[in-house]
Enzyme design. Sequence first.
Site, PDB file in Angstrom:
ATOM      1  N   ASN A 193     -15.105  -5.365   3.465  1.00 40.47           N
ATOM      2  CA  ASN A 193     -14.383  -4.146   3.098  1.00 40.47           C
ATOM      3  C   ASN A 193     -13.780  -4.310   1.715  1.00 40.47           C
ATOM      4  O   ASN A 193     -13.006  -5.250   1.481  1.00 40.47           O
ATOM      5  CB  ASN A 193     -13.251  -3.873   4.094  1.00 40.47           C
ATOM      6  CG  ASN A 193     -12.664  -2.493   3.904  1.00 40.47           C
ATOM      7  OD1 ASN A 193     -13.241  -1.504   4.355  1.00 40.47           O
ATOM      8  ND2 ASN A 193     -11.538  -2.412   3.216  1.00 40.47           N
ATOM      9  N   GLU A 194     -14.169  -3.446   0.815  1.00 39.27           N
ATOM     10  CA  GLU A 194     -13.599  -3.445  -0.537  1.00 39.27           C
ATOM     11  C   GLU A 194     -13.384  -4.863  -1.076  1.00 39.27           C
ATOM     12  O   GLU A 194     -12.246  -5.310  -1.265  1.00 39.27           O
ATOM     13  CB  GLU A 194     -12.284  -2.668  -0.573  1.00 39.27           C
ATOM     14  CG  GLU A 194     -12.471  -1.181  -0.377  1.00 39.27           C
ATOM     15  CD  GLU A 194     -11.186  -0.390  -0.564  1.00 39.27           C
ATOM     16  OE1 GLU A 194     -10.094  -0.975  -0.556  1.00 39.27           O
ATOM     17  OE2 GLU A 194     -11.283   0.841  -0.705  1.00 39.27           O
TER      18      GLU A 194
ATOM     19  N   GLU B 100      -0.444   0.618   8.168  1.00 35.79           N
ATOM     20  CA  GLU B 100      -0.998   1.947   7.878  1.00 35.79           C
ATOM     21  C   GLU B 100      -0.708   2.963   8.977  1.00 35.79           C
ATOM     22  O   GLU B 100      -1.452   3.923   9.157  1.00 35.79           O
ATOM     23  CB  GLU B 100      -2.492   1.812   7.590  1.00 35.79           C
ATOM     24  CG  GLU B 100      -2.701   1.145   6.238  1.00 35.79           C
ATOM     25  CD  GLU B 100      -4.140   0.809   5.899  1.00 35.79           C
ATOM     26  OE1 GLU B 100      -4.923   0.555   6.839  1.00 35.79           O
ATOM     27  OE2 GLU B 100      -4.461   0.766   4.711  1.00 35.79           O
ATOM     28  N   LYS B 101       0.396   2.743   9.699  1.00 38.15           N
ATOM     29  CA  LYS B 101       0.645   3.644  10.838  1.00 38.15           C
ATOM     30  C   LYS B 101       0.968   5.068  10.389  1.00 38.15           C
ATOM     31  O   LYS B 101       0.817   5.998  11.171  1.00 38.15           O
ATOM     32  CB  LYS B 101       1.740   3.096  11.752  1.00 38.15           C
ATOM     33  CG  LYS B 101       3.115   2.924  11.133  1.00 38.15           C
ATOM     34  CD  LYS B 101       4.072   2.366  12.195  1.00 38.15           C
ATOM     35  CE  LYS B 101       5.457   2.115  11.639  1.00 38.15           C
ATOM     36  NZ  LYS B 101       5.488   1.055  10.609  1.00 38.15           N
TER      37      LYS B 101
ATOM     38  N   ARG C  17      -4.867  -9.216   3.911  1.00 37.28           N
ATOM     39  CA  ARG C  17      -6.314  -9.243   4.111  1.00 37.28           C
ATOM     40  C   ARG C  17      -6.929  -9.651   2.781  1.00 37.28           C
ATOM     41  O   ARG C  17      -6.224  -9.820   1.804  1.00 37.28           O
ATOM     42  CB  ARG C  17      -6.814  -7.882   4.592  1.00 37.28           C
ATOM     43  CG  ARG C  17      -6.351  -6.724   3.731  1.00 37.28           C
ATOM     44  CD  ARG C  17      -6.724  -5.377   4.339  1.00 37.28           C
ATOM     45  NE  ARG C  17      -6.580  -4.333   3.334  1.00 37.28           N
ATOM     46  CZ  ARG C  17      -6.852  -3.053   3.536  1.00 37.28           C
ATOM     47  NH1 ARG C  17      -7.272  -2.655   4.723  1.00 37.28           N
ATOM     48  NH2 ARG C  17      -6.704  -2.168   2.585  1.00 37.28           N
TER      49      ARG C  17
ATOM     50  N   CYS D 187     -10.346 -16.301  -6.276  1.00 40.86           N
ATOM     51  CA  CYS D 187      -9.715 -17.546  -5.826  1.00 40.86           C
ATOM     52  C   CYS D 187      -9.876 -18.576  -6.937  1.00 40.86           C
ATOM     53  O   CYS D 187     -10.888 -18.587  -7.642  1.00 40.86           O
ATOM     54  CB  CYS D 187     -10.400 -18.004  -4.549  1.00 40.86           C
ATOM     55  SG  CYS D 187      -9.888 -19.648  -4.018  1.00 40.86           S
TER      56      CYS D 187
ATOM     57  N   GLU E 234     -14.992   6.253   2.506  1.00 44.49           N
ATOM     58  CA  GLU E 234     -13.616   6.559   2.905  1.00 44.49           C
ATOM     59  C   GLU E 234     -13.070   7.679   2.033  1.00 44.49           C
ATOM     60  O   GLU E 234     -13.361   7.758   0.836  1.00 44.49           O
ATOM     61  CB  GLU E 234     -12.687   5.351   2.710  1.00 44.49           C
ATOM     62  CG  GLU E 234     -12.928   4.186   3.617  1.00 44.49           C
ATOM     63  CD  GLU E 234     -11.937   3.055   3.342  1.00 44.49           C
ATOM     64  OE1 GLU E 234     -10.840   3.316   2.797  1.00 44.49           O
ATOM     65  OE2 GLU E 234     -12.279   1.900   3.642  1.00 44.49           O
TER      66      GLU E 234
ATOM     67  N   CYS F 198     -13.927 -23.283  -6.339  1.00 44.73           N
ATOM     68  CA  CYS F 198     -14.253 -22.182  -7.264  1.00 44.73           C
ATOM     69  C   CYS F 198     -14.358 -22.700  -8.696  1.00 44.73           C
ATOM     70  O   CYS F 198     -15.215 -22.262  -9.466  1.00 44.73           O
ATOM     71  CB  CYS F 198     -13.211 -21.065  -7.163  1.00 44.73           C
ATOM     72  SG  CYS F 198     -13.346 -20.133  -5.620  1.00 44.73           S
TER      73      CYS F 198
ATOM     74  N   CYS G 115     -11.334 -17.401   0.168  1.00 42.67           N
ATOM     75  CA  CYS G 115     -12.102 -17.958  -0.937  1.00 42.67           C
ATOM     76  C   CYS G 115     -13.564 -17.564  -0.770  1.00 42.67           C
ATOM     77  O   CYS G 115     -14.135 -17.737   0.307  1.00 42.67           O
ATOM     78  CB  CYS G 115     -11.950 -19.478  -0.915  1.00 42.67           C
ATOM     79  SG  CYS G 115     -13.064 -20.308  -2.052  1.00 42.67           S
TER      80      CYS G 115
ATOM     81  N   TRP H  17       0.147   5.082   0.585  1.00 44.56           N
ATOM     82  CA  TRP H  17       0.443   4.057  -0.429  1.00 44.56           C
ATOM     83  C   TRP H  17       0.679   4.637  -1.817  1.00 44.56           C
ATOM     84  O   TRP H  17       0.978   3.883  -2.739  1.00 44.56           O
ATOM     85  CB  TRP H  17      -0.681   3.012  -0.472  1.00 44.56           C
ATOM     86  CG  TRP H  17      -2.057   3.601  -0.489  1.00 44.56           C
ATOM     87  CD1 TRP H  17      -2.879   3.756   0.598  1.00 44.56           C
ATOM     88  CD2 TRP H  17      -2.770   4.137  -1.610  1.00 44.56           C
ATOM     89  NE1 TRP H  17      -4.056   4.361   0.225  1.00 44.56           N
ATOM     90  CE2 TRP H  17      -4.023   4.600  -1.126  1.00 44.56           C
ATOM     91  CE3 TRP H  17      -2.497   4.268  -2.971  1.00 44.56           C
ATOM     92  CZ2 TRP H  17      -4.987   5.183  -1.953  1.00 44.56           C
ATOM     93  CZ3 TRP H  17      -3.447   4.855  -3.790  1.00 44.56           C
ATOM     94  CH2 TRP H  17      -4.676   5.297  -3.279  1.00 44.56           C
TER      95      TRP H  17
HETATM   96  C1  GAL Z   1      -8.803   1.461   1.522  1.00 41.18           C
HETATM   97  C2  GAL Z   1      -9.173   0.410   2.551  1.00 41.18           C
HETATM   98  C3  GAL Z   1      -8.886   0.889   3.958  1.00 41.18           C
HETATM   99  C4  GAL Z   1      -7.510   1.472   4.035  1.00 41.18           C
HETATM  100  C5  GAL Z   1      -7.383   2.572   3.019  1.00 41.18           C
HETATM  101  C6  GAL Z   1      -6.058   3.275   3.032  1.00 41.18           C
HETATM  102  O1  GAL Z   1      -8.694   0.931   0.255  1.00 41.18           O
HETATM  103  O2  GAL Z   1     -10.537   0.094   2.452  1.00 41.18           O
HETATM  104  O3  GAL Z   1      -9.023  -0.201   4.845  1.00 41.18           O
HETATM  105  O4  GAL Z   1      -6.564   0.472   3.801  1.00 41.18           O
HETATM  106  O5  GAL Z   1      -7.562   2.036   1.737  1.00 41.18           O
HETATM  107  O6  GAL Z   1      -6.041   4.335   2.108  1.00 41.18           O
END
Ligand code: GAL
Length: 670
Positions: free
Chosen positions: A151-152, A355-356, A113, A157, A307, A162, A117, A315
């Site tokens: 998102n974030e 991310e399951k 994701r 690029c 979030e 650019c 660009c 992660w």
């Molecule tokens: C954030 C992201 C989310 C998800 C999350 C997992 O950085 O915006 O989409 O991936 O991390 O912790």
Amino acid sequence: MPELNLPFFGHGGDYNPDQWRDRPDILKEDIRLMKLAGCNLMSVGIFAWSALEPEEGRFDFDWLEDVLDRFAENGIYAFLATPSGARPAWMSEKYPEVLRVREDGGRNLHGYRHNHCFTSPVYRKFVRRINTALAERFGHHPAVVGWHVSNEYGGACHCELCQEAFREFLKREYGTLDALNHAWWTGFWSKTYTDWSQLHSPSPVGERYVHGLTLSWKRFVTHQTVDFMRAEVEPLHRIAPHLPVTTNLMTLYEGLDPFRFAEVLDFASFDNYPNWGSADDEAEAAYAALNFDIVRNVLKRPFALMESTPSQVNWQEVCKLKKPGMHLLSSLHAVAHGADTVQYFQWRQSRGGWEKFHGAVVSHAGHEHTRTFRDVAEVGRVLPRLTGVLGASTPARAALIFDWDNRWALGDSQGPRRETHYEDTAFEHYRALKRCGVDIDVIDEGADLSSYALVAAPMLYMVKPGVAEKLESFVQKGGTLVATCRTGCVDRDDLCFLGGFPGPLRRLLGVWIEETDALYDGETNEIRMADGRACACSTLCDLIHAETARVLGEYGRDFYAGMPAVTVNDFGAGHAYYIATRPGVEFLADFYRSRLAEAGVAPLIRDLPAGVQAASRAGADGRYLFVMNFSGKPVQVQLPEGVNLLTGAAAGGTAELEVNGAAVVQIKEA
Ligand code: GAL
């Protein structure tokens, strides 16, 4: 500008019904569970572009409408997302220019994701078209209360488009090539540019040894990302002018200056992922608080906690579960520092995909009989008790300057150490202030200082135009400034000040820095204070001469033993301190405790125990004090008179906080 003025605490999370379109039973069950968990605000459609536009120009919004209708029927609200964070495969295949080009000039394949660009007119056209269509269809839907744009944002690029935009940016910044060549000191190593077309982004296979170029590129990446967001927002504001927009920031992310997003945000929001339960929860909490204190200062208003995880992430090297009590505590911690929502990644665990195994309110088990669900439902029960806190400001009288241009320049400065530890040093100063139990604003160099009594400016290496004058006037009027090693070295263009460091701050600090020694990792020197205290110091040692400053402490070792290490310069009605090296948090906490007392900034509570944090908010109905126990053991705290909103009981005097416990006191005004 519309603002986020929800009459209730938003509570919910990222919701991905697009992944469950073949399971209407699950979508129906989600509503029941949301109500059960006290969730009322979902972020919908964040990475849903392939579901929203399965083929070029063919939109399928019906499933989204069903979801939003069901929300409206059930008193649930939505931040509607624009889907630009990930594009569908058909787009990358037909229009490869939407894909990012790396620093080495190669174009990425379709995948992951954020792989797009920000300059590409084709990508901007597609984004604009889908944002327009979403705004037309849902901009006035009763469930929609705001936009979650992309998102974030992150990354960069390096494609030809650019490069061209970068050159235009440089023309606006410098006007002429002569000015650029001077600012970048390109006479060094024969780097002089003779045509704008020779300018190219920094690259490991090209130029990366011109500091002005690297710094300008970083500024450009923020500029271009903000410009992209502005283009995203235009149709949203035009079609639904009542809806506020945000994008979820990753504040300490190095690649983008969050303060520059002020111009495109109606409200700020932030994703918070501490590693609770790893080694030291107090440090994790201090780091989270530093981030909150930045994001709140982007617009100087409360923000959305967009979030956080209700359980573990997937992660971190090792993904710990949140221990009992930590979910409520960490949620209150965000509210304490200015959050007006508590939201999660994610509502329901995805069945497959990367991310399951990321924590979610609803796990693969699919029901409410889990510890995590109960923890979330508890937050859902507590937040409505704090409604008076909504919109309340943070009355900080202490501030810490953390500036991205400074960070970028220092990070690239090449000497006297490869790693100057700006972030670590700033964090130590923040953490020390936090231990003093005061509210703190974290601001950039451009911020107004008039509401502060004390400003900490660790490693203010780059002093931009006007900043020295502003700091002088702040101290002149009675303010306390604390500066440290590596201060006053370069101007906005990263050119060294001539005539001696700390450059334009020399008069204010009353010191001249003749040399700076670098210490190996693990190597220390020593500060010996005049009052007999001593502590180890590390990383960098400025060898300074006190000109008009008084010496408060000296180095204890090496050939510069006896030279000043801590000084103060009385300047007008205030005081400018210089700590010429990097002492640890313990020394700094003691140091700031004294400085805050002198500056008349009282701690929020008396005798704050180790590992406990305090923060306050001031609202229309009075002041709210949050006291939060991250120490890992039960502690006794001194609470002011008032009502503990978590229990409804009267507060005042000594109270016990259990492990991961908290109190939120609505203070009885005298
Ligand atoms: C954030 C992201 C989310 C998800 C999350 C997992 O950085 O915006 O989409 O991936 O991390 O912790």
